[in-house]
Design a protein around this motif. Structure first.
Motif, PDB file in Angstrom:
ATOM      1  N   ALA A 123       0.877  -1.174   0.000  1.00 22.76           N
ATOM      2  CA  ALA A 123       0.000   0.000   0.000  1.00 22.76           C
ATOM      3  C   ALA A 123       0.908   1.216   0.000  1.00 22.76           C
ATOM      4  N   GLY A 124       0.532   2.239  -0.760  1.00 25.24           N
ATOM      5  CA  GLY A 124       1.372   3.423  -0.842  1.00 25.24           C
ATOM      6  C   GLY A 124       0.580   4.659  -1.185  1.00 25.24           C
ATOM      7  N   VAL A 125       1.007   5.783  -0.624  1.00 26.30           N
ATOM      8  CA  VAL A 125       0.370   7.058  -0.918  1.00 26.30           C
ATOM      9  C   VAL A 125       1.438   8.136  -1.021  1.00 26.30           C
ATOM     10  N   LEU A 126       1.258   9.038  -1.975  1.00 28.96           N
ATOM     11  CA  LEU A 126       2.046  10.260  -2.109  1.00 28.96           C
ATOM     12  C   LEU A 126       1.062  11.416  -2.081  1.00 28.96           C
ATOM     13  N   PHE A 127       1.189  12.275  -1.073  1.00 23.99           N
ATOM     14  CA  PHE A 127       0.291  13.411  -0.950  1.00 23.99           C
ATOM     15  C   PHE A 127       1.098  14.679  -1.161  1.00 23.99           C
ATOM     16  N   ALA A 128       0.744  15.440  -2.194  1.00 23.95           N
ATOM     17  CA  ALA A 128       1.418  16.690  -2.532  1.00 23.95           C
ATOM     18  C   ALA A 128       0.453  17.841  -2.269  1.00 23.95           C
ATOM     19  N   PRO A 129       0.407  18.347  -1.037  1.00 27.51           N
ATOM     20  CA  PRO A 129      -0.637  19.303  -0.666  1.00 27.51           C
ATOM     21  C   PRO A 129      -0.551  20.631  -1.396  1.00 27.51           C
ATOM     22  N   ALA A 130       0.656  21.090  -1.711  1.00 29.20           N
ATOM     23  CA  ALA A 130       0.778  22.375  -2.411  1.00 29.20           C
ATOM     24  C   ALA A 130       0.236  22.297  -3.825  1.00 29.20           C
ATOM     25  N   LEU A 131       0.183  21.080  -4.383  1.00 35.21           N
ATOM     26  CA  LEU A 131      -0.371  20.860  -5.722  1.00 35.21           C
ATOM     27  C   LEU A 131      -1.795  20.306  -5.676  1.00 35.21           C
ATOM     28  N   GLU A 132      -2.270  20.013  -4.479  1.00 34.20           N
ATOM     29  CA  GLU A 132      -3.593  19.409  -4.285  1.00 34.20           C
ATOM     30  C   GLU A 132      -3.705  18.103  -5.073  1.00 34.20           C
ATOM     31  N   GLU A 133      -2.672  17.260  -4.926  1.00 34.49           N
ATOM     32  CA  GLU A 133      -2.633  15.969  -5.617  1.00 34.49           C
ATOM     33  C   GLU A 133      -2.402  14.847  -4.606  1.00 34.49           C
ATOM     34  N   GLU A 134      -3.137  13.756  -4.791  1.00 34.19           N
ATOM     35  CA  GLU A 134      -2.939  12.559  -3.991  1.00 34.19           C
ATOM     36  C   GLU A 134      -2.866  11.350  -4.920  1.00 34.19           C
ATOM     37  N   PHE A 135      -1.728  10.690  -4.920  1.00 36.07           N
ATOM     38  CA  PHE A 135      -1.531   9.438  -5.647  1.00 36.07           C
ATOM     39  C   PHE A 135      -1.592   8.302  -4.636  1.00 36.07           C
TER      40      PHE A 135
END
Length: 268
Positions: A123-135
């Protein structure tokens, strides 16, 4: 069924846990973004760490091990005591991947959290809050960006491939192969570069030696579930949670360019 095929259901609770934790840690980091947080230098002055990294790491540690006290722990911002090697399952965390971008006010940084089981991310998550992106991805499931499935790029015969690679490594390719590639502007976050490959925004990336498990584990799974691969110079997938968490030169790419990248690097 194989291990990967049977685990889409089994790991969804962990995926929900790490998504929530990454989002909370990302919001903490975002509260420091653009506000000149205190910065220290480690590894003989080559790698920065900020107050935001530590605050994000503390929140992740509290939330994740609070919910799964029997799991191991590996984080860039926590001293590694080796206890994780006795655990079959562990969290692999980078509280801010791309700290240089973060410090410089660039938005391409993310919180990276993976669950690794028996050496493989499940299981994996990348959260880029400044870009409002969640992979995110879970073993056996799709790779997802902001609620929508993603996939690596398809082959485009006759067109150049867009690659994230250091300029000195690009120059090591022979001229004929180099002419089939276009180098993109450097993105400091390795995890985010691999996510760009997973989303089909670029075709591949070359990773210099000395990356670590925490840079790679979540993004590796997301790239795999999007149809790409992250491999070493022998074309082998990575094994995580070893005693040595550093890696050699790696390639992460869509299938239509991966073998050529590995061969070009090997020849160089």
């Amino acid at each position: 069924m194989t291990f990967t095929e049977q685990t889409a259901r089994d790991w969804n609770n962990d995926l929900a846990l790490i998504r929530d934790a990454a989002r909370q840690a990302g919001e903490i980091a975002l509260s420091h973004f653009g506000k000149s947080p205190e910065v220290w230098w480690k590894l003989e002055g080559r790698s920065p760490v900020s107050a935001a990294d530590f605050a994000s790491n503390d929140r992740l540690h509290m939330l994740l091990l609070g919910a799964r006290p029997d799991y191991g722990w590996l984080s860039e911002e926590t001293d590694d005591d080796g206890a994780r090697l006795k655990r079959e399952t562990l969290f692999v965390v980078d509280p801010i991947d791309g700290t240089r971008a973060f410090i410089n006010g660039e938005k391409t940084w993310c919180v990276s959290v993976a669950v690794v089981h028996r050496g493989s991310p499940v299981a994996g998550v990348l959260f880029a809050p400044a870009l409002e992106e969640e992979f995110f991805a879970v073993a056996g499931g799709p790779a997802v960006l902001n609620g929508q499935p993603i996939a690596v790029s398809a082959a485009r015969p006759g067109e150049v491939s867009e690659i994230a690679v250091a300029e000195d490594m690009l120059k090591s390719f022979n001229p004929a192969f180099r002419s089939t590639l276009r180098r993109i502007r450097h993105v400091p976050s390795l995890a985010y570069r691999l996510a760009m490959v997973a989303a089909g925004r670029i075709d591949g990336t070359v990773v210099k030696r000395n990356s670590h498990d925490w840079d790679l584990a979540a993004a590796d799974l997301i790239l795999e579930r999007a149809g790409g691969r992250l491999v070493d110079m022998q074309g082998k997938r990575l094994v995580y949670n070893r005693a040595d968490v550093q890696h050699g030169v790696l390639c992460g790419a869509a299938e239509h360019v991966l073998d050529s990248l590995v061969a070009g690097l090997d020849a160089g």
